[in-house]
Design an enzyme around this catalytic site. Structure first.
Site, short mmCIF file in Angstrom:
data_model
loop_
_atom_site.label_atom_id
_atom_site.label_comp_id
_atom_site.label_asym_id
_atom_site.label_seq_id
_atom_site.Cartn_x
_atom_site.Cartn_y
_atom_site.Cartn_z
CD GLU A 73 -2.13 -7.66 3.01
OE1 GLU A 73 -1.75 -6.52 2.67
OE2 GLU A 73 -2.75 -7.88 4.06
N GLY A 109 0.72 -5.10 0.94
CA GLY A 109 -0.49 -5.16 0.12
C GLY A 109 -0.24 -5.79 -1.25
CD GLU A 113 1.90 -5.61 5.68
OE1 GLU A 113 2.71 -6.51 5.97
OE2 GLU A 113 1.12 -5.69 4.72
CB ALA A 152 -0.88 -0.02 1.23
N1 CAA Z 1 4.64 3.17 -0.88
C1 CAA Z 1 5.08 4.26 -1.53
N2 CAA Z 1 6.27 4.36 -2.13
C2 CAA Z 1 7.06 3.27 -2.10
C3 CAA Z 1 6.67 2.08 -1.49
C4 CAA Z 1 5.39 2.04 -0.86
N3 CAA Z 1 4.92 0.94 -0.27
N4 CAA Z 1 7.66 1.17 -1.62
C5 CAA Z 1 8.64 1.79 -2.32
N5 CAA Z 1 8.27 3.05 -2.61
C6 CAA Z 1 9.06 4.06 -3.32
C7 CAA Z 1 10.21 4.54 -2.47
O1 CAA Z 1 9.78 5.53 -1.55
C8 CAA Z 1 11.14 5.09 -3.51
O2 CAA Z 1 10.69 6.35 -3.91
P1 CAA Z 1 11.77 7.56 -4.13
O3 CAA Z 1 12.63 7.09 -5.27
O4 CAA Z 1 10.89 8.74 -4.47
O5 CAA Z 1 12.52 7.68 -2.86
C9 CAA Z 1 10.93 4.12 -4.69
O6 CAA Z 1 9.67 3.46 -4.45
C10 CAA Z 1 11.99 3.05 -4.78
O7 CAA Z 1 12.11 2.44 -3.51
P2 CAA Z 1 13.52 2.27 -2.75
O8 CAA Z 1 14.43 3.40 -3.07
O9 CAA Z 1 13.22 2.03 -1.31
O10 CAA Z 1 14.06 0.95 -3.47
P3 CAA Z 1 14.93 -0.23 -2.85
O11 CAA Z 1 15.26 -1.14 -3.99
O12 CAA Z 1 16.03 0.28 -2.02
O13 CAA Z 1 13.93 -1.00 -1.86
C11 CAA Z 1 11.85 -2.02 -1.21
C12 CAA Z 1 12.79 -1.61 -2.35
C13 CAA Z 1 12.53 -3.12 -0.34
C14 CAA Z 1 10.58 -2.57 -1.82
C15 CAA Z 1 11.58 -0.79 -0.30
O14 CAA Z 1 11.13 0.28 -1.13
C16 CAA Z 1 10.52 -1.02 0.74
O15 CAA Z 1 10.81 -1.60 1.78
N6 CAA Z 1 9.27 -0.55 0.50
C17 CAA Z 1 8.18 -0.60 1.43
C18 CAA Z 1 7.61 -2.01 1.50
C19 CAA Z 1 6.51 -2.05 2.56
O16 CAA Z 1 6.72 -1.76 3.72
N7 CAA Z 1 5.29 -2.47 2.15
C20 CAA Z 1 4.15 -2.55 3.01
C21 CAA Z 1 3.32 -1.29 2.94
S1 CAA Z 1 2.02 -1.25 4.13
C22 CAA Z 1 0.81 -2.22 3.47
O17 CAA Z 1 0.91 -2.74 2.37
C23 CAA Z 1 -0.42 -2.41 4.31
C24 CAA Z 1 -1.39 -3.42 3.83
O18 CAA Z 1 -1.47 -4.51 4.33
C25 CAA Z 1 -2.32 -3.13 2.76
#
Ligand code: CAA
Length: 262
Positions: free
Chosen positions: A116, A113, A136, A69
């Protein structure tokens, strides 16, 4: 229909085609925001209502199926605003209304998400680059789109607890071994393989396909005894179709069946 966060296309050679939906927010690794989920829901329902479509494939990019998400849009919420606005509710569940098979073709990250959403599809074909996780807990929250419920049903309780509590990612090989994905293919062949699976499904009788989906979901969600009883009734009902006569006649006469979806 033009979309901003997804791309749709119709694929296939046979009489019935495949609806292909590609998640397309590359800069955010396909993070799932409201607009994307609204568009995804509209596209899924449109393909489901189209008689020319037999099956749907949902995919992302090489780098990410979806990284979860959208975190910046969730960050400011309070309990009351999340509750009142139904955060991760309505538009996330549209996919569950779809009666035709939806195949997730996953490469790269399928996190939170994103994992999911893949689990809400009927089966997952993974590229060897796929990485699944429910991270999460690292954000001080828990999954909100069924992760704590579908993951332990898809894999073991122990592995689900491990993933949910430690936030570690699972690679494609482990995901296949655990039963989360149906097959692993080389990343460059992912779409070809997923579309071929869809094409195989499209060649069969649509009513049988839709009933199998409904019944497997019943097995997954309800008690065994009820599922078997409903299955028997639908099994009987299919003897009212022309496709049953055609399929069995073709077998007996050693020829290829020509299903008419009736
Ligand atoms: N939401 C919004 N933006 C996101 C995102 C997310 N979930 N995941 C990645 N991005 C964005 C980053 O902010 C980044 O943007 P910028 O270039 O503007 O900084 C871009 O995508 C690339 O990401 P990274 O620079 O972090 O890339 P990476 O290769 O170093 O890492 C990753 C990749 C491991 C996927 C890391 O981005 C990450 O950990 N993302 C979050 C994953 C997460 O926590 N997901 C769960 C969300 S909560 C949820 O989903 C609730 C639910 O149950 C519905």
């Amino acid at each position: 229909m033009t979309y901003q966060c997804i791309i749709t296309a119709v694929e296939g050679q046979g009489e019935r085609k495949t609806g292909l939906i590609t998640l397309n927010r590359p800069k955010q690794l396909n993070a799932l925001n409201d607009q994307l989920m609204d568009e995804l829901g509209q596209a899924l329902l449109a393909f489901d209502a189209d008689d020319a479509i037999g099956c749907i494939v949902l995919t992302g990019s090489e780098r990410a199926f979806a990284a979860g998400a959208d975190i910046p849009t969730m960050q400011p919420h309070s309990f009351i605003s999340a509750f009142k606005s139904g955060l991760i509710s309505k538009n996330w569940e549209t996919i569950l209304q779809v009666r035709k098979p939806v195949i997730a073709a996953v490469a790269g990250f399928a996190l939170g998400g994103g994992c999911e959403l893949a689990m809400m599809c009927d089966f997952i074909i993974a590229a060897d680059s796929a990485k699944f996780g429910q991270p999460e807990i690292k954000l001080g929250i828990i999954p909100g789109a069924g992760g704590t419920q579908r993951l332990p049903r898809a894999i073991s309780k122990s592995k689900a607890m491990d993933m949910l509590l430690t936030a570690r990612m699972m690679d494609a090989v482990e995901a296949e071994r655990a039963g989360l994905v149906s097959r692993v293919v080389p990343a460059e062949a992912l779409l070809t393989e997923a579309l071929a699976a869809a094409e195989a499904i499209n060649s069969f009788s649509g009513p049988s396909v839709m009933l199998i989906k409904e019944l497997v979901n019943l097995a997954y969600q309800g008690p065994l005894k009820d599922g078997v009883a409903v299955e028997r009734r639908y099994f009987h009902a299919l003897f009212g179709t022309e496709d049953q006569r055609e399929g069995m006649d073709a077998f007996i006469n050693k020829r290829k069946p020509e299903f008419t979806q009736r």
